[in-house]
Design a protein around this motif. Structure first.
Motif, mmCIF file in Angstrom:
data_model
loop_
_atom_site.group_PDB
_atom_site.id
_atom_site.type_symbol
_atom_site.label_atom_id
_atom_site.label_comp_id
_atom_site.label_asym_id
_atom_site.label_seq_id
_atom_site.Cartn_x
_atom_site.Cartn_y
_atom_site.Cartn_z
ATOM 1 N N LYS A 169 -59.592 -1.072 -69.080
ATOM 2 C CA LYS A 169 -59.160 -1.643 -67.799
ATOM 3 C C LYS A 169 -60.183 -2.611 -67.214
ATOM 4 O O LYS A 169 -59.851 -3.422 -66.325
ATOM 5 C CB LYS A 169 -58.891 -0.527 -66.795
ATOM 6 N N LEU A 170 -61.434 -2.534 -67.707
ATOM 7 C CA LEU A 170 -62.495 -3.396 -67.183
ATOM 8 C C LEU A 170 -62.420 -4.822 -67.719
ATOM 9 O O LEU A 170 -63.090 -5.722 -67.214
ATOM 10 C CB LEU A 170 -63.874 -2.798 -67.513
ATOM 11 N N ILE A 171 -61.625 -5.021 -68.770
ATOM 12 C CA ILE A 171 -61.463 -6.376 -69.324
ATOM 13 C C ILE A 171 -60.548 -7.170 -68.399
ATOM 14 O O ILE A 171 -59.456 -6.720 -68.053
ATOM 15 C CB ILE A 171 -60.855 -6.317 -70.745
ATOM 16 N N ILE B 299 -72.027 1.395 -75.765
ATOM 17 C CA ILE B 299 -72.265 0.086 -76.370
ATOM 18 C C ILE B 299 -72.523 0.178 -77.867
ATOM 19 O O ILE B 299 -72.109 -0.713 -78.640
ATOM 20 C CB ILE B 299 -73.418 -0.671 -75.658
ATOM 21 N N ALA B 300 -73.155 1.255 -78.310
ATOM 22 C CA ALA B 300 -73.424 1.394 -79.746
ATOM 23 C C ALA B 300 -72.112 1.469 -80.526
ATOM 24 O O ALA B 300 -71.943 0.807 -81.563
ATOM 25 C CB ALA B 300 -74.273 2.641 -80.005
ATOM 26 N N LEU B 301 -71.182 2.277 -80.032
ATOM 27 C CA LEU B 301 -69.874 2.375 -80.688
ATOM 28 C C LEU B 301 -69.136 1.046 -80.614
ATOM 29 O O LEU B 301 -68.529 0.606 -81.597
ATOM 30 C CB LEU B 301 -69.040 3.483 -80.028
ATOM 31 N N ILE C 148 -60.719 -6.254 -78.696
ATOM 32 C CA ILE C 148 -60.961 -5.508 -77.444
ATOM 33 C C ILE C 148 -62.434 -5.127 -77.339
ATOM 34 O O ILE C 148 -63.052 -5.269 -76.278
ATOM 35 C CB ILE C 148 -60.059 -4.264 -77.390
ATOM 36 N N ALA C 149 -62.995 -4.661 -78.463
ATOM 37 C CA ALA C 149 -64.419 -4.282 -78.458
ATOM 38 C C ALA C 149 -65.307 -5.486 -78.128
ATOM 39 O O ALA C 149 -66.295 -5.367 -77.396
ATOM 40 C CB ALA C 149 -64.791 -3.690 -79.813
ATOM 41 N N SER D 40 -69.178 -7.817 -73.706
ATOM 42 C CA SER D 40 -69.661 -8.736 -72.657
ATOM 43 C C SER D 40 -69.793 -8.047 -71.310
ATOM 44 O O SER D 40 -70.312 -8.642 -70.357
ATOM 45 C CB SER D 40 -68.699 -9.931 -72.545
ATOM 46 N N LYS D 41 -69.331 -6.798 -71.204
ATOM 47 C CA LYS D 41 -69.422 -6.035 -69.959
ATOM 48 C C LYS D 41 -70.555 -5.004 -70.024
ATOM 49 O O LYS D 41 -70.534 -3.999 -69.305
ATOM 50 C CB LYS D 41 -68.094 -5.304 -69.685
ATOM 51 N N GLU D 42 -71.538 -5.249 -70.861
ATOM 52 C CA GLU D 42 -72.603 -4.266 -71.096
ATOM 53 C C GLU D 42 -73.372 -3.926 -69.827
ATOM 54 O O GLU D 42 -73.971 -2.855 -69.710
ATOM 55 C CB GLU D 42 -73.567 -4.805 -72.161
ATOM 56 N N ASN D 43 -73.359 -4.828 -68.860
ATOM 57 C CA ASN D 43 -74.078 -4.561 -67.614
ATOM 58 C C ASN D 43 -73.405 -3.486 -66.758
ATOM 59 O O ASN D 43 -73.992 -2.986 -65.801
ATOM 60 C CB ASN D 43 -74.211 -5.849 -66.799
ATOM 61 N N ILE D 44 -72.176 -3.107 -67.096
ATOM 62 C CA ILE D 44 -71.489 -2.016 -66.388
ATOM 63 C C ILE D 44 -71.922 -0.696 -67.028
ATOM 64 O O ILE D 44 -71.791 -0.517 -68.247
ATOM 65 C CB ILE D 44 -69.950 -2.176 -66.482
#
Length: 907
Positions: free
Chosen positions: A717-719, A685-687, A668-669, A674-678
């Motif tokens: 939910k963003l995945i 993102i560090a976690l 999941i992480a 890959s959604k770092e732009n959100i």
């Protein structure tokens, strides 16, 4: 609770009502509450105890108050005793023992209870309407239910094979109970709209004098028989009228009919049956050895012992259901899958050119993935061609009969329909239609498919929707184009074809059988696994999350975990659980059933020392209850469940489980990274990156996992939901010869039915045998005649042996009686015996018609029991039967003539 039932303190309810006649020195007492009728007579007493007191302590006190009021007013009130959490009703005049109720009866409902005391009916004395049910097992089932209710039992379960008339049996039962004034209002519950509508139509057609309310269409109408889905009724119970009274009170219905009563209904909707204080009758086609213990318990029955049952094999043997003729049809890809190495060079090029998404073309697609991930036109086309050529035809063999194709899913069903339309364009897209829950206006399609004279659609392609409950007698072909592993469901699906259908092919040419084409090795599976796959029942996700937190708290109670960090985790978990409990609505009827525990755990003090007893109470009584927290996304809750399972594994030091759950969190992480732009993802993102490292999982602790869960749960939910790509291919499949197979659960019934027909045909073909002819003429048999008859019948090749005959037909009837029931009596002989009633002008038209009915019965059936002259159809001339038509002397003479004929068949 009194206000919810329409009672008003000071008007219809009086407090501290003085009574005399109590067994005390003063003889005086004060009733906590008395509920009054408009005429001033007491309808009920209510003995109210403190919430900390067991209400049963007040039972005798309430009974004595009722005694006093009866002495004073001449009317005995119904008894209630309560502590605010638990309430019992005790109608101690013909009403059975005390029982728990979820509230108080209304004034009208209490009046109804008291009025019924005046007629304590013998339910067995009420005739069963032969226009509604005419088959022996339906009458037997109704009599079994009536006997149970007469014994003051509150519930019963009828197990009847699909197609044997469960709904009609329920209608006839309601008819009797209404005529006996035991039932004024009834509720029919089913789990699907189509089944509710089907039952609604059946009741309207057969119960002429009642009014009906379909709650799916009109929630405010008033009637005598109501119809609803379980889901709709769950919502309606909590609805209130403008004056604050409940629209559906606990005493509204006298009888509830539970369609397809089985475990899932009990688990999901069992609170409905606890809420309404009514008689219950459950209907199911599930074989009695497949009905689970909880379902039997709901109806107060011993496991495996229903109130009455009528099995599929018996129904087929009796000729009330059609026997199937089943074929296993081997399609290569459906059994072996597709192997790249076995394809031709041209097919390999085609395979490589297909859209496999992000993956390379595989070397093999297993059989289990055919029709799920790989849709192959050649496979569908072969199935359709085989069906169209080999299925049972109507209209002189020119048109495929009504057919149901069981498909895997919506896309599979649509693909089948598309391929049919491509192969058979002459039908203009009307012949084969998809009928699923995703179809718009599916009921209209079901209605069209159900109409005998409507030529289209002839093929219904279904996903679950037509598996159970739908009644289309014209169905003559069933196509299993998906794997089924539940035995119960498999038999329900087969039941779609078992119904009788008169004149299906032409006048006097009825449906004799139906075909099953199995392209997915289902018969082979059930041959190797007779019980099918075990059916797992899963608790709702909310309940599992509640219990998971309780399990963590239980483990944290151990002294090994008494650290400041873990105390913080404990506090957070307790707080989340308490918040959930505090959000529960005390007015919700499901919550009310556990109100004592809910109110206890809404108190802050209850959470300070949460020992194992308290955790057990929360798990047993609270975890299942609905709450009113703001809804959360399914993705967040599933992530919570994953993390709680991981935390439990850490506490239990289960390294294998830790690794499995950790890998899922890492996956999941990885997708979240890959959604770092959100922006909300970028904040964590560090976690997210740290979770994917080996170091993060070294020495992992509960506080670390709880922190991670809280920070990531809202992002899941963003995945994007990954849906498996369906690949469409055009490969040539291969079909083998169809092999006829036995269905073990029905084969005995089929064999029995065939044997019965053979024996009956043999006897009818030998009506002129000297002894059978004597039976037909009503002449008495000598011992020699009987010996000759037994030798002639039992030695016949068609009968095989006396043992086989008795195994099939039983020993209740003697051989002469059995033969008489088949060949009847000679009409001329019967007419001669009753000639005095048919000649001259001594008897009126009703009397002559009555005798003609006796002659008709004896001519066809050969014998007539005296009791039948008081039952349908004889009581249709006069409600008292023979006694209402003839004087005693004539009636006695008629009984004598009938008895002579009966005795002539007894050697």
């Amino acid at each position: 609770m009194l206000e919810e039932a329409g009672w008003e303190i000071g008007t219809t309810v009086r407090e501290e009502v003085a009574v005399t006649g109590m067994p005390s020195p003063s003889g005086k007492g004060a009733v906590d509450y008395v509920l009054y009728d408009a005429n001033g007579l007491p309808l009920a007493v209510v003995e109210a105890k403190r919430t900390s007191t067991d209400p049963d302590i007040g039972q005798q006190q309430a009974k004595l108050y009722a005694d006093c009021l009866e002495q004073q007013t001449g009317q005995r009130p119904v008894i209630f005793y309560t502590n605010g959490y638990k309430t019992r009703i005790w109608n101690d005049v013909q009403g059975g023992p005390p029982r728990l109720v979820h509230g108080f009866y209304t004034q009208a409902e209490l009046k109804r209870l008291i009025e019924r005391r005046k007629n304590n009916p013998d339910l067995s004395s009420f005739p069963i309407n032969a226009d509604i049910v005419e088959r022996y097992y339906q009458t037997r089932a109704i009599k079994a239910m009536l006997a149970a209710y007469q014994r003051k039992e509150r519930a019963g379960l009828l197990i009847m094979a699909t197609g044997t008339g469960k709904t009609r049996t329920a209608i006839a039962l309601v008819d009797v109970l209404m005529k006996a004034n035991v039932v004024q209002k009834a509720l029919f519950l089913a789990d699907r709209t189509s089944l509710v509508n089907q039952a609604h139509n059946a009741f309207k057609a057969n119960l002429k004098d009642a009014s009906f309310v379909n709650l799916l269409e009109d929630k405010n109408q008033v009637g005598r028989v109501y119809f609803s889905t379980y889901q709709t009724m769950i919502g309606l119970i909590d609805e209130k009228n403008a004056d604050g009274t409940r629209q559906f009170g606990t005493g509204m219905f006298d009888l509830i009919i539970i369609d397809e009563a089985h475990r899932s209904v009990y688990q999901k909707f069992g609170e409905i049956f606890k809420y309404f204080d009514s008689l219950l009758v459950g209907l199911t086609a599930t074989p009695r050895d497949e009905v689970d213990r909880d379902t039997y318990a709901l109806f107060g029955l011993e496991s495996g012992v229903p109130t009455d049952y009528y099995d599929l094999d018996q129904a087929i043997a009796d000729g009330y259901l059609m026997p199937p003729k089943a074929y296993s049809v081997p399609l290569k890809f459906m059994r072996e899958g597709v192997k790249y190495d076995e394809l031709s060079e041209e097919e390999k090029q085609h395979w490589d050119s297909l859209n496999w998404g992000d993956e390379d073309a595989p070397e093999e697609v297993s059989a289990s993935k055919i029709n799920k991930e790989l849709f192959n036109t050649g496979t569908i086309d072969l199935m359709l061609k085989h069906l169209m050529e080999n299925g049972i035809k109507t209209e002189g063999g020119d048109r495929l009969g009504k057919t149901i194709i069981f498909a895997v899913n919506q896309k599979h069903a649509q693909f089948i329909a598309d391929q049919f339309n491509e192969n058979y364009p002459q039908y203009d897209g009307k012949f084969a239609r998809v009928i699923t829950h995703a179809t718009k206006y599916p009921q209209s399609l079901i209605n069209d498919f159900s109409k005998k004279d409507l030529p289209e659609p002839q093929i219904a392609i279904s996903v679950d929707m037509l598996d159970t409950g739908i009644d289309v007698p014209e169905v003559v072909n069933l196509v299993f184009f998906k794997a089924v592993r539940s035995k119960v469901k498999f038999m329900q699906m087969i039941g779609r074809g078992t119904r009788l259908c008169k004149e299906l092919f032409s006048p006097e040419d009825d449906k004799k059988e139906f075909f099953i084409f199995d392209y997915c090795s289902n018969f082979e599976y059930f041959n190797e696994n007779p019980d099918g796959a075990p059916v797992a029942t899963t608790e709702p996700l909310g309940q599992r999350l509640f219990k998971a937190r309780l399990n963590i708290l239980s483990l944290l109670n151990a002294k090994d975990y008494e650290t400041e960090e873990l105390k913080t985790v404990q506090q957070d978990l307790r707080q989340s659980l308490q918040t959930e409990v505090k959000s529960m609505n005390n007015d919700n009827f499901i919550v009310k059933s556990e109100l004592e525990h809910v109110e206890h755990f809404k108190n802050d003090d209850a959470w300070k020392n949460l020992d194992d007893l308290a955790i057990g109470t929360l798990r047993e009584h609270i975890s299942k209850l609905p709450n009113q927290l703001e809804p959360e996304t399914l993705e967040a809750k599933l992530f919570d469940m994953l993390c709680y399972n991981l935390e439990l594994a850490v506490l239990e030091k289960n390294n294998k489980a830790i690794q499995g759950y950790a890998n899922k969190v890492i996956e999941i992480a990885s997708k979240l990274e890959s959604k770092e732009n959100i922006p909300v993802v970028a904040e964590q993102i560090a976690l997210i990156q740290e979770v994917q490292t080996v170091d993060y999982w070294k020495g992992i602790t509960l506080p670390m996992l709880e922190s991670m869960r809280k920070r990531i749960r809202g992002l899941v939910k963003l995945i994007e939901k990954t849906t498996s790509t369906i690949v469409y291919s055009m490969l040539d499949d291969e079909i083998g010869d169809a092999i006829e197979v036995d269905i073990p659960v029905v084969s005995s019934g089929v064999n029995l039915a065939q044997y019965r027909k053979r024996v009956e045909s043999f006897i009818k073909a030998n009506e002129n045998h000297i002894t059978i002819a004597k039976l037909k003429r009503g002449l008495a048999l000598t011992p020699t005649d009987l010996s000759e008859l037994e030798r002639f019948v039992f030695d016949a090749q068609e009968v095989e042996s006396k043992e086989k005959f008795e195994e099939c037909f039983g020993t209740e009837k003697s051989l002469p009686l059995f033969i008489r029931s088949l060949v009847g009596l000679d009409r001329q002989a019967v007419q001669e015996a009753f000639s005095k009633y048919l000649q001259g002008t001594t008897y009126n038209d009703k009397q002559i018609r009555f005798v003609e009915m006796i002659i008709e019965h004896l001519t066809i059936r050969g014998t007539l029991e005296a009791s039948q002259l008081y039952e349908p159809p004889f009581n249709q001339i006069h409600y008292e039967g023979i006694d209402g038509v003839f004087a005693d002397s004539d009636a006695d003479n008629i009984f004598g003539v009938v008895e002579v004929f009966n005795e002539s068949a007894v050697a």
